[in-house]
Design an enzyme around this catalytic site. Structure first.
Site, short mmCIF file in Angstrom:
data_model
loop_
_atom_site.label_atom_id
_atom_site.label_comp_id
_atom_site.label_asym_id
_atom_site.label_seq_id
_atom_site.Cartn_x
_atom_site.Cartn_y
_atom_site.Cartn_z
N ASP A 179 99.16 -49.87 -68.85
CA ASP A 179 97.91 -49.14 -68.58
C ASP A 179 97.54 -48.07 -69.60
OD1 ASP A 179 95.64 -48.65 -67.01
OD2 ASP A 179 96.63 -47.09 -65.87
N CYS A 237 81.85 -48.55 -50.72
CA CYS A 237 81.82 -47.58 -51.81
C CYS A 237 80.92 -46.40 -51.45
CB CYS A 237 81.34 -48.24 -53.10
SG CYS A 237 81.30 -47.10 -54.51
N CYS A 288 87.26 -64.41 -52.80
CA CYS A 288 86.41 -63.39 -52.16
C CYS A 288 85.30 -64.01 -51.31
CB CYS A 288 85.78 -62.49 -53.23
SG CYS A 288 86.92 -61.27 -53.93
N CYS A 331 89.57 -54.17 -48.08
CA CYS A 331 89.68 -55.60 -48.44
C CYS A 331 90.39 -56.38 -47.34
CB CYS A 331 90.41 -55.76 -49.77
SG CYS A 331 90.63 -57.48 -50.27
N CYS A 377 87.34 -48.93 -51.59
CA CYS A 377 87.07 -50.35 -51.83
C CYS A 377 88.34 -51.19 -51.74
CB CYS A 377 86.38 -50.56 -53.18
SG CYS A 377 87.38 -50.16 -54.62
N CYS A 391 84.04 -54.47 -49.77
CA CYS A 391 84.29 -53.43 -50.77
C CYS A 391 82.99 -52.82 -51.28
CB CYS A 391 85.11 -54.00 -51.93
SG CYS A 391 84.38 -55.41 -52.78
#
Length: 364
Positions: free
Chosen positions: A123, A187, A177, A237, A233, A183
């Site tokens: 990352d 938000c 999905c 899920c 979000c 999601c």
């Protein structure tokens, strides 16, 4: 080594991913994150980062929370810290294990008479981990743009091992999905303005972590008590019904980072901030930006008893802190009291941005 999933991807650049990333940058959706654009070619093609790469090993480590990740949002006088930052910095945990695994891989290759080289990333390098992880079959990039796994839901840390060894790639995972909008609808700021697209400039994770300036006035109330990151979000899920609690001890939440009282956090000075958040991702934003976020939460608390804490920060060295103190006071003090205070503070304030907060917060 403690990883929950491991797959291999070929180091081929993905034309669709590159085009989407270029569009994201072209529209300015990355905000202050200039480092995203600085090495866009490396992000678009792993071989541009290291030409000798022949295989990329993608690994995932589950950090699923215990209980409801969003429960602390209702505690208005406490702060909400994203699940991934309630424990030791995942960069340290994951990278340490990646190095062990990479060493074992090379040792095994030598036993088989083959020499190789590796580079490990977590990352912090120009690597597009999520598209690579999807290509390797660890999961798919969901409508919230994060990786989703059928085994672990949305709670996964990713790491990668680039290697010169030739390893057979795994098949990609398909998108599961469907037409779900959970999601997008969850938000708080509308940052997910279309499926598979995000405007970082409206994302609470960006605003509380990456944004270097003042948080836009129209988004402050929507932030609520979120001090560092946002899990909304991810948490909603439906695939999280298969999620598991983190088994790595270093990724278990620290008790003092789950719903910490705003009164305690607002009183932290530079030294005590560093002491409390040593070894935590929260430390990276620094004391001033952290206080900025705490004061937003105080302004959203509705608790006038917290107003003295904002009063104490009117003289802070950082205009970020002084400006948010003004906004918080505008939300907690009776209008006549705030008006009198604003007249005094405008006269003595040297920073134009902070003066604007005292002038504009009266109608907040």
């Amino acid at each position: 080594m403690g990883f929950d999933a491991c797959r291999v991807a070929a180091p081929d650049g993905n034309a669709k991913t590159r085009a989407e990333f270029d569009a994201f940058l072209g529209e300015g959706r990355h905000g202050d994150m200039d480092w995203l654009a600085a090495k866009r070619d490396w992000r678009g093609d792993p071989r541009a980062l290291w030409p000798e790469t022949r295989s990329i090993i993608l690994l995932a480590m589950n950090y699923g929370p215990e209980g409801d990740a969003l429960a602390t949002l209702a505690k208005r006088t406490a702060g909400n810290i994203s699940v991934y930052a309630r424990h030791r910095d995942y960069h340290d945990v994951v990278k340490g294990k990646l190095k062990l695994l990479a060493g074992a891989l090379l040792a095994r290759a030598r036993e088989l008479g083959e020499e190789g080289a590796v580079k490990v990333f977590v990352d912090t390098a120009p690597v597009m981990e999520k598209p690579l992880a999807a290509a390797a079959g660890l999961g798919w990039q969901g409508r919230h743009t994060n990786l989703v796994s059928r085994d672990f839901g949305s709670w996964l840390f990713l790491g990668s091992i680039f290697t010169t060894l030739d390893l057979p790639p795994d098949p990609p995972e398909i998108d599961h999905c469907g037409s779900c909008r959970a999601c997008l609808d969850a938000c708080p700021t509308g940052a997910l303005d279309a499926p598979y697209q995000i405007d970082a400039r409206r994302c609470i994770s960006y605003l509380t972590i990456e944004a270097r300036g003042q948080i836009p006035r129209d988004l402050r109330e929507k932030i609520g008590n979120r001090l560092y990151g946002c899990d909304d979000c991810l948490a909603v899920c439906p695939w999280n019904k298969f999620a598991q609690t983190a088994h790595e001890a270093k990724l278990r939440a620290r008790a003092d980072l789950v719903a910490p009282p705003l009164a305690e956090l607002a009183a932290l000075d530079e030294a005590t901030f560093r002491e409390k958040f040593g070894g935590s991702p929260v430390k990276r934003i620094g004391h001033a930006r952290f206080l900025r976020n705490v004061l937003v939460a105080i302004g959203n608390s509705g608790d006038a008893a917290l107003a003295p804490l904002a009063m104490q920060r009117r003289d802070h060295i950082s205009p970020l802190v002084r400006g948010m103190a003004a906004w918080a006071l505008s939300r907690l003090l009776p209008a006549p009291d705030f008006k009198k205070l604003a007249e005094i503070e405008r006269a003595r304030e040297t920073d134009a941005t902070v003066r604007a907060e005292w002038e504009g917060s009266g109608d907040a």
